[in-house]
Design a protein around this motif. Structure first.
Motif, short mmCIF file in Angstrom:
data_model
loop_
_atom_site.label_atom_id
_atom_site.label_comp_id
_atom_site.label_asym_id
_atom_site.label_seq_id
_atom_site.Cartn_x
_atom_site.Cartn_y
_atom_site.Cartn_z
N VAL A 48 16.28 102.80 -41.51
CA VAL A 48 15.69 103.15 -42.81
C VAL A 48 14.16 102.97 -42.74
O VAL A 48 13.43 103.48 -43.57
CB VAL A 48 16.31 102.26 -43.92
CG1 VAL A 48 15.81 102.65 -45.30
CG2 VAL A 48 17.84 102.37 -43.89
N PHE A 49 13.71 102.20 -41.74
CA PHE A 49 12.28 101.99 -41.45
C PHE A 49 11.54 101.15 -42.49
O PHE A 49 10.32 101.09 -42.46
CB PHE A 49 11.54 103.33 -41.25
CG PHE A 49 11.98 104.03 -39.99
CD1 PHE A 49 11.44 103.68 -38.77
CD2 PHE A 49 12.94 105.02 -40.04
CE1 PHE A 49 11.86 104.30 -37.60
CE2 PHE A 49 13.37 105.64 -38.87
CZ PHE A 49 12.83 105.29 -37.66
N ARG A 50 12.27 100.53 -43.41
CA ARG A 50 11.58 99.69 -44.39
C ARG A 50 10.96 98.47 -43.71
O ARG A 50 9.94 97.96 -44.14
CB ARG A 50 12.56 99.25 -45.49
CG ARG A 50 13.06 100.40 -46.33
CD ARG A 50 12.14 100.69 -47.49
NE ARG A 50 12.19 99.66 -48.48
CZ ARG A 50 13.11 99.58 -49.43
NH1 ARG A 50 14.02 100.52 -49.53
NH2 ARG A 50 13.09 98.60 -50.29
N CYS A 51 11.60 98.00 -42.63
CA CYS A 51 11.08 96.83 -41.90
C CYS A 51 9.71 97.17 -41.31
O CYS A 51 8.76 96.39 -41.41
CB CYS A 51 12.05 96.40 -40.81
SG CYS A 51 12.58 97.74 -39.73
N THR A 52 9.63 98.34 -40.70
CA THR A 52 8.38 98.76 -40.08
C THR A 52 7.28 98.90 -41.14
O THR A 52 6.15 98.45 -40.94
CB THR A 52 8.59 100.11 -39.35
OG1 THR A 52 9.55 99.89 -38.31
CG2 THR A 52 7.31 100.64 -38.74
N GLU A 53 7.63 99.48 -42.27
CA GLU A 53 6.63 99.66 -43.34
C GLU A 53 6.16 98.31 -43.88
O GLU A 53 5.01 98.16 -44.26
CB GLU A 53 7.25 100.45 -44.50
CG GLU A 53 7.43 101.93 -44.21
CD GLU A 53 8.35 102.60 -45.22
OE1 GLU A 53 8.83 103.69 -44.90
OE2 GLU A 53 8.61 102.03 -46.30
N ALA A 54 7.08 97.33 -43.93
CA ALA A 54 6.74 96.06 -44.57
C ALA A 54 5.95 95.11 -43.68
O ALA A 54 5.28 94.21 -44.19
CB ALA A 54 8.03 95.35 -45.01
N CYS A 55 5.99 95.31 -42.37
CA CYS A 55 5.44 94.28 -41.47
C CYS A 55 3.92 94.15 -41.59
O CYS A 55 3.19 95.10 -41.31
CB CYS A 55 5.82 94.59 -40.02
SG CYS A 55 5.16 93.33 -38.90
#
Ligand code: SF4
Ligand code: FES
Length: 244
Positions: free
Chosen positions: A209-216
């Motif tokens: 979902v790539f939310r982790c990448t966006e949040a880092c």
């Protein structure tokens, strides 16, 4: 803007029946971060306000919280940027039990990290007399080095929708750390990590979902690191199938 409202989640499980939001007003100064505003609020308006922080410079990872609904570091967020409509809402990180106000219990996060054995597991060859040198092409070294930048803030964990639905999922931070060692040519610990990684609640739970990448806040591409682990394990499954 003369004044900004801070709407802050308040809850003390030892005393309160339910959580509430408390409103504070501050006069913003240029360059004021959300963390500095919280420190000022605690010193000048309400000494009972609980939050966690240490380095104030994006290194310790301890002041992650939801700022207007998104997981961010308070010390790296400018009040002027966060207060679009004049209000900044602060809440504890999603997916963790609240200890008090903005402070959460991260035991589950740390326990999952330990399950992937985030340390170098050397092979059987005799230890060199001096240090174990890492020999990697520059690009691979950069990728591995990027994964080493994790400050364990848990922003990725709080933003991951799979973590929200499947509490046993290892989560992005633990998998980034696993990738850091799996990609290290000096490491021989794949067999020891496989039980945790090659599992429905390991790498296969990630649906990109790539939310982790966006949040880092350290710009680590956690989704990419998880993909690399999935590729390695898929390649191993194919090899085993080919040998059978
Ligand atoms: Fe924080 Fe990024 Fe590490 Fe996740 S991968 S814990 S967001 S630094
Ligand atoms: Fe250390 Fe923000 S206080 S990262």
């Amino acid at each position: 803007m003369d004044e900004i409202s801070f709407r802050i989640f308040r809850f003390d499980p030892s005393r309160d029946a339910e959580a509430r939001y408390q409103l504070y007003r501050i006069r913003p100064e240029p360059g004021l971060t959300v963390l500095s505003a919280l420190v000022n609020l605690r010193e000048e308006q309400d000494g009972s306000l609980a939050f966690r922080a240490s380095c104030r410079s994006g290194i310790c990872g301890s002041d992650a919280m939801l700022i207007n609904g998104r997981a961010r570091l308070a010390c790296k967020t400018q009040v002027a940027e966060a207060a679009g409509d004049g209000t900044v809402t602060l809440e504890p990180l999603r997916g963790f039990p609240v200890l008090k106000d903005l402070v959460v219990d991260q035991s589950d996060f740390w326990e999952k990290l330990v399950r992937v054995k985030p340390w170098l597991i050397p092979g059987p060859e005799p230890a060199p007399e001096r240090e174990r040198l890492m020999r990697l092409p520059a690009q691979q070294f950069d990728e591995l080095s990027r994964a080493s930048d994790c400050i364990f803030c848990a922003c990725c964990y709080a933003e991951c929708p799979m973590e929200g639905r499947h509490r046993a999922y290892l989560g992005p931070a633990a998998l980034v750390k696993a990738y850091r060692f799996e990609a290290d040519p000096r490491d021989a610990g794949s067999a020891e990590r496989r039980g945790a990684l090659d599992h429905p609640d390991g790498v296969w739970r990630c649906h990109h979902v790539f939310r982790c990448t966006e949040a880092c806040p350290k710009e680590i591409d956690a989704a990419w690191a998880i993909q690399q682990l999935q590729r390695r394990l898929a390649a191993r499954h194919l090899r085993l199938k080919g040998d059978a």
